[in-house]
Design an enzyme around this catalytic site. Structure first.
Site, PDB file in Angstrom:
ATOM      1  CG  ASN A   1       2.540  -7.311  43.577  1.00  0.00           C
ATOM      2  OD1 ASN A   1       1.958  -7.237  44.885  1.00  0.00           O
ATOM      3  ND2 ASN A   1       2.964  -6.204  43.101  1.00  0.00           N
TER       4      ASN A   1
ATOM      5  CG  LEU B   1       2.657  -1.911  33.896  1.00  0.00           C
ATOM      6  CD1 LEU B   1       4.163  -1.938  33.492  1.00  0.00           C
ATOM      7  CD2 LEU B   1       2.346  -1.209  34.931  1.00  0.00           C
ATOM      8  CE  LYS B   2      -1.087  -2.312  25.780  1.00  0.00           C
ATOM      9  NZ  LYS B   2      -0.514  -1.377  24.588  1.00  0.00           N
TER      10      LYS B   2
ATOM     11  CB  ILE C   1      -9.051  -2.419  32.001  1.00  0.00           C
ATOM     12  CG1 ILE C   1      -7.828  -2.954  32.815  1.00  0.00           C
ATOM     13  CG2 ILE C   1     -10.231  -3.190  31.944  1.00  0.00           C
ATOM     14  CD1 ILE C   1      -7.372  -4.455  32.370  1.00  0.00           C
TER      15      ILE C   1
ATOM     16  CG  ASN D   1      -4.029  -1.128  39.707  1.00  0.00           C
ATOM     17  OD1 ASN D   1      -3.318  -1.992  39.365  1.00  0.00           O
ATOM     18  ND2 ASN D   1      -3.759   0.121  39.739  1.00  0.00           N
TER      19      ASN D   1
ATOM     20  CG  HIS E   1      -0.712   3.314  42.327  1.00  0.00           C
ATOM     21  ND1 HIS E   1      -0.404   3.549  40.901  1.00  0.00           N
ATOM     22  CD2 HIS E   1      -0.064   4.455  42.571  1.00  0.00           C
ATOM     23  CE1 HIS E   1       0.178   4.463  40.571  1.00  0.00           C
ATOM     24  NE2 HIS E   1       0.449   5.169  41.676  1.00  0.00           N
TER      25      HIS E   1
ATOM     26  CG  ASP F   1      -3.185   4.831  38.876  1.00  0.00           C
ATOM     27  OD1 ASP F   1      -3.568   3.770  38.934  1.00  0.00           O
ATOM     28  OD2 ASP F   1      -2.364   5.502  38.476  1.00  0.00           O
TER      29      ASP F   1
ATOM     30  CD  GLU G   1       3.565  -2.713  45.020  1.00  0.00           C
ATOM     31  OE1 GLU G   1       3.046  -3.625  44.177  1.00  0.00           O
ATOM     32  OE2 GLU G   1       4.566  -1.998  44.657  1.00  0.00           O
TER      33      GLU G   1
HETATM   34  C1  GAR Z   1       4.191  -3.177  41.435  1.00  0.00           C
HETATM   35  O1  GAR Z   1       4.857  -2.242  42.033  1.00  0.00           O
HETATM   36  C2  GAR Z   1       2.912  -2.422  41.075  1.00  0.00           C
HETATM   37  O2  GAR Z   1       2.309  -1.855  42.207  1.00  0.00           O
HETATM   38  C3  GAR Z   1       3.061  -1.831  39.923  1.00  0.00           C
HETATM   39  O3  GAR Z   1       4.089  -2.502  39.093  1.00  0.00           O
HETATM   40  C4  GAR Z   1       4.637  -3.409  39.864  1.00  0.00           C
HETATM   41  C5  GAR Z   1       4.732  -4.852  39.369  1.00  0.00           C
HETATM   42  O4  GAR Z   1       5.395  -5.586  39.894  1.00  0.00           O
HETATM   43  N1  GAR Z   1       1.869  -1.191  39.266  1.00  0.00           N
HETATM   44  C6  GAR Z   1       1.763  -0.052  38.839  1.00  0.00           C
HETATM   45  O5  GAR Z   1       2.575   0.640  38.623  1.00  0.00           O
HETATM   46  C7  GAR Z   1       0.387   0.299  38.282  1.00  0.00           C
HETATM   47  N2  GAR Z   1       0.126   1.910  38.048  1.00  0.00           N
HETATM   48  P1  GAR Z   1       5.325  -7.116  39.745  1.00  0.00           P
HETATM   49  O6  GAR Z   1       5.073  -7.410  38.243  1.00  0.00           O
HETATM   50  O7  GAR Z   1       6.672  -7.624  40.360  1.00  0.00           O
HETATM   51  O8  GAR Z   1       4.192  -7.385  40.728  1.00  0.00           O
END
Ligand code: GAR
Length: 203
Positions: free
Chosen positions: A14, A87-88, A90, A104, A106, A147, A176
């Site tokens: 992303n 993933l932590k 905040i 964020n 999701h 979330d 995404e």
């Molecule tokens: C993504 O799919 C994002 O939506 C998810 O982690 C992935 C990160 O991918 N986020 C979550 O699950 C948050 N709850 P990336 O590092 O390749 O962007």
């Protein structure tokens, strides 16, 4: 200039899509923040000459705490904070300092399939096992509960024919990469409006 701070913990796809999408624009990734100095997203930031800050609970030579991070982001005049695979949790003290400025992404359609432990592959497994026929991506404001902040934008995909969670993951990731830059652009244009309990995106 519209300055972004992007929080990452992993692969950074992303982050990559944001960098590609805004390479020729006034939207710029001013700083990347991570809890994982050795993740691929941090490597990607370094390759693009973007400052990286590592954040943790206590200050150690490599890490700063959230209190100091608040000061840093204010000095850098950050307009929007984007959690892109961070993933932590905040801390509330941090969230309070940037009202309606932290978003964020999701990898599912909130308010389903969210909450603590619902990240990455866990989300897609839960969606697959539920036999849901649609999934998608959600961009939402960050508040003190995982979330649960107001939803800003969503994209839906048909998953009625998928055969594995990995297939869902692949399809969702593609959208995404379009949805997050789309929302960031709306913020830059001042087209994100909070009216009562809902968030509207102006054309
Ligand atoms: C993504 O799919 C994002 O939506 C998810 O982690 C992935 C990160 O991918 N986020 C979550 O699950 C948050 N709850 P990336 O590092 O390749 O962007």
């Amino acid at each position: 200039m519209f300055n972004l701070a992007v929080f990452v913990s992993g692969r950074g796809s992303n982050l990559e899509s944001i960098l590609n999408y805004f390479s020729e624009s006034s939207i710029t990734v001013k700083v990347v923040i991570s809890n994982k100095p050795d993740c691929y997203a941090v490597k990607l930031a370094a390759e693009n000459n973007i400052e990286c800050i590592f954040v943790g609970k206590a200050e150690t030579p490599k890490f700063i705490d959230f209190e100091r991070l608040i000061e840093k982001l204010k000095i850098l005049k950050i307009d929007l904070i984007v959690l892109a695979g961070y993933l932590k949790k905040i801390p509330d003290e941090f969230i309070d300092q940037f009202p309606n400025k932290i978003i964020n992404i999701h990898p599912a359609l909130l308010p389903s399939f969210g909450g603590k432990g619902m990240y990455g592959a866990n989300v897609h497994k839960a969606v697959f096992n539920s036999s849901a026929k649609v999934s998608g991506a959600t961009v939402h404001f960050v508040n003190s509960s995982y979330d649960e902040g107001k939803i800003i934008a969503q994209r839906v995909i048909d998953i009625s024919k998928v055969r594995s969670p990995e297939e869902i993951a692949e399809k969702v990731l593609k959208i995404e990469h379009e949805l997050l830059p789309f929302v960031i652009k709306k913020f830059e244009e001042g087209k994100v409006q909070l009216l009562g309990s809902r968030v509207y995106l102006k054309n």
